[in-house]
Design an enzyme around this catalytic site. Structure first.
Site, PDB file in Angstrom:
ATOM      1  CG  HIS A 143      -1.693  -1.183   1.521  1.00 32.00           C
ATOM      2  ND1 HIS A 143      -2.480  -1.807   0.596  1.00 32.00           N
ATOM      3  CD2 HIS A 143      -1.828  -1.917   2.666  1.00 32.00           C
ATOM      4  CE1 HIS A 143      -3.054  -2.873   1.159  1.00 32.00           C
ATOM      5  NE2 HIS A 143      -2.671  -2.958   2.402  1.00 32.00           N
ATOM      6  CG  ASP A 160      -5.147  -5.885   2.029  1.00 37.39           C
ATOM      7  OD1 ASP A 160      -4.971  -6.450   3.129  1.00 37.39           O
ATOM      8  OD2 ASP A 160      -5.355  -4.661   1.941  1.00 37.39           O
TER       9      ASP A 160
HETATM   10  C1  NGQ Z   1      -4.288  -4.032   7.899  1.00 38.48           C
HETATM   11  N1  NGQ Z   1      -5.221  -2.977   5.939  1.00 38.48           N
HETATM   12  O1  NGQ Z   1      -3.197  -4.131   8.453  1.00 38.48           O
HETATM   13  O2  NGQ Z   1      -5.084  -4.977   7.837  1.00 38.48           O
HETATM   14  C2  NGQ Z   1      -4.657  -2.706   7.232  1.00 38.48           C
HETATM   15  C3  NGQ Z   1      -5.653  -1.970   8.071  1.00 38.48           C
HETATM   16  C4  NGQ Z   1      -4.228  -0.580   9.613  1.00 38.48           C
HETATM   17  C5  NGQ Z   1      -5.085  -2.179   4.864  1.00 38.48           C
HETATM   18  N2  NGQ Z   1      -4.440  -1.080   4.926  1.00 38.48           N
HETATM   19  C6  NGQ Z   1      -5.239  -1.693   9.483  1.00 38.48           C
HETATM   20  N3  NGQ Z   1      -5.638  -2.601   3.741  1.00 38.48           N
HETATM   21  O3  NGQ Z   1      -3.518  -0.256   8.681  1.00 38.48           O
HETATM   22  O4  NGQ Z   1      -4.128  -0.029  10.697  1.00 38.48           O
END
Ligand code: NGQ
Length: 457
Positions: free
Chosen positions: A273, A324
């Site tokens: 990301h 993801d």
């Molecule tokens: C994650 N997911 O680690 O699952 C993250 C969300 C965060 C994405 N960025 C949670 N798709 O980054 O704090």
């Protein structure tokens, strides 16, 4: 040793017809002979391409797909989705984590992913206390991969803080939290559990620059070096604008610039990301040797933004795809969405094509398979002697692929309306999907259904 004959195959050297592969008992390709007769080799029933590595998976989120699509009072965002995600995990027990991952991995194999980098941060029980075995949930994911046959690079995640500057974690994050010593213990257990495995290995994953301090980041990098010079290191980098602004407030720098200025990143790294990346940052990142982990459908689902792909790729940047959150389980669709994002942004077509007249689908498939393999740190991503037999036999009977040849197949697979692209799937020399079917699918779905019944009940 087993021999296979493909009517056509995408080799490291390009497409070739009538290819015989020799695969040894460890699942490695030991010889490739193009333009040769089938003789007694097992016939492969369609064109053969390398399996696609999925370089970023958060498997438990498969169980949430479709549950967060209702309008919220203050306007929805990534951050309100994250609150729902924290609520979802309140109910997940180790059995659920394993059952969801098992179902997901079968779906991934049938869709054409042959390996998965699992970004795993759900370490503790619902109260936030560690399980008697601190690696309990990680081991459940190793079990899901072994039982389904997907290759796996398991990345236990180091998560300690809510935000930049060592902000204490929130109660919603209590299942994620470890200090470096406890984290190292989990890693050691998992390294021991996977030693000698043909298709499983362990990598290191500081969650993000938000979730670890610079000192913890350094300690995580040192731990990776201790495990071995090719140990992969993955982190989420700049998914959201708020994250960029918080990083600026904390350090005066944006996340990509901060990382490049403070850590010696190289080909072991996968930055997931890296969406909010200015042109100069994209060029620097592209030259650094890292793999950028793109998750087009999840990033679309979460409203992240568009990755600055053009300057990044122009600078020699490497990319791979991740599913993801698993709102979509289809590597071909991820590539379509990746290109479509750029088309919609620039109001152009074939934005990421390599050159005039060159196949876009063939190019995207080759570079993401190779970049994914780099991020997995496994000998896959291409069909060549010394690499593993991780391949897909495409379904030439899907009307979307009819009469297509060579890179035309990949253009049609990615940009056409195919329904059932993949016929057979091999991982490490073993068939895991035949005729679109996985042998454990019925049992897995029954278990998955009962997990969902409890979660949604
Ligand atoms: C994650 N997911 O680690 O699952 C993250 C969300 C965060 C994405 N960025 C949670 N798709 O980054 O704090």
């Amino acid at each position: 040793m087993t021999r296979y004959h493909a009517p056509s195959a995408l080799l490291a050297t390009g497409w070739s017809e009538n290819v015989v592969f020799d695969v040894d008992d460890a699942g490695l390709i030991t010889a490739i002979t193009p333009r040769t007769a089938a003789d007694d080799a097992e016939a492969l029933n369609g064109p053969v391409v390398p399996g696609m590595p999925c370089l970023h998976s958060t498997s438990f989120q498969r169980g949430m797909a479709g549950l967060t699509e209702k309008g919220g009072p203050q306007g929805d965002s990534f951050w309100s989705w994250r609150k729902l995600m924290y609520r979802f995990i309140e109910q997940l027990r180790p059995d659920d984590i394993e059952d969801i991952a098992t179902q997901l991995y079968i779906e991934m194999l049938r869709a054409g992913y042959t390996s998965v980098a699992e970004f795993h941060y759900l370490h503790h029980d619902v109260s936030g206390a560690p399980y008697a075995n601190r690696a309990e949930t990680s081991e459940r994911l190793l079990a899901a991969a072994s039982s389904t046959g997907i290759a796996q690079t398991l990345l236990p995640v180091l998560y300690a803080h809510d935000n930049f500057g060592g902000t204490p974690p929130t109660s919603g994050q209590r299942r994620f939290i470890n200090n470096v010593a406890d984290y190292s213990g989990i890693v050691e257990t998992l390294v021991a559990a996977t030693r000698g495995s043909r298709a499983q290995r362990i990598g290191i994953a500081p969650h993000s620059l938000r979730a670890v301090t610079p000192q913890m980041l350094n300690e995580a990098v040192a731990l990776a070096a201790k495990l071995g010079p090719d140990t992969p290191i993955h982190l989420n980098l700049s998914a959201q604008l708020k994250e960029v602004n918080d990083c600026l407030a904390w350090s005066g720098q944006r996340p990509v610039a901060w990382l490049l200025d403070h850590v010696a990143v190289d080909g072991r790294w996968c930055v997931v990301h890296a969406t909010h990346t200015e042109i100069v940052e994209a060029e620097r990142l592209g030259r650094s040797g890292v793999v950028a982990g793109l998750c087009p459908t999840s990033e679309g689902d979460l409203g992240d933004g568009f990755f600055n792909a053009v300057p990044y790729l122009r600078a020699g940047g490497r990319i791979g795809v991740g599913a993801d959150s698993h709102v979509c389980v289809d590597p071909f669709l991820e590539l379509k969405l990746f290109e479509y994002g750029q088309r919609l942004r620039f109001e152009r077509r074939n934005v990421l094509a390599k050159g005039i007249g060159e196949s876009l689908g063939g190019h995207l498939y080759r570079i993401t398979a190779a970049g994914g393999a780099q991020a997995m740190a496994q000998p896959v991503g291409s069909l060549a002697v010394g690499l593993r037999a991780d391949w897909l036999v495409l379904n030439h009977d899907d009307p979307a692929l009819a009469e297509q040849r060579a890179d035309g197949l990949l253009d049609a697979a990615i940009f056409g309306p195919a329904r059932q692209l993949v016929r057979d799937v091999m991982v490490a020399g073993r068939w895991v999907v035949r005729d679109g079917q996985h042998p454990a699918a019925t049992v897995s779905f029954a278990r998955y259904r009962s997990v969902m019944k409890r979660l949604l009940g």
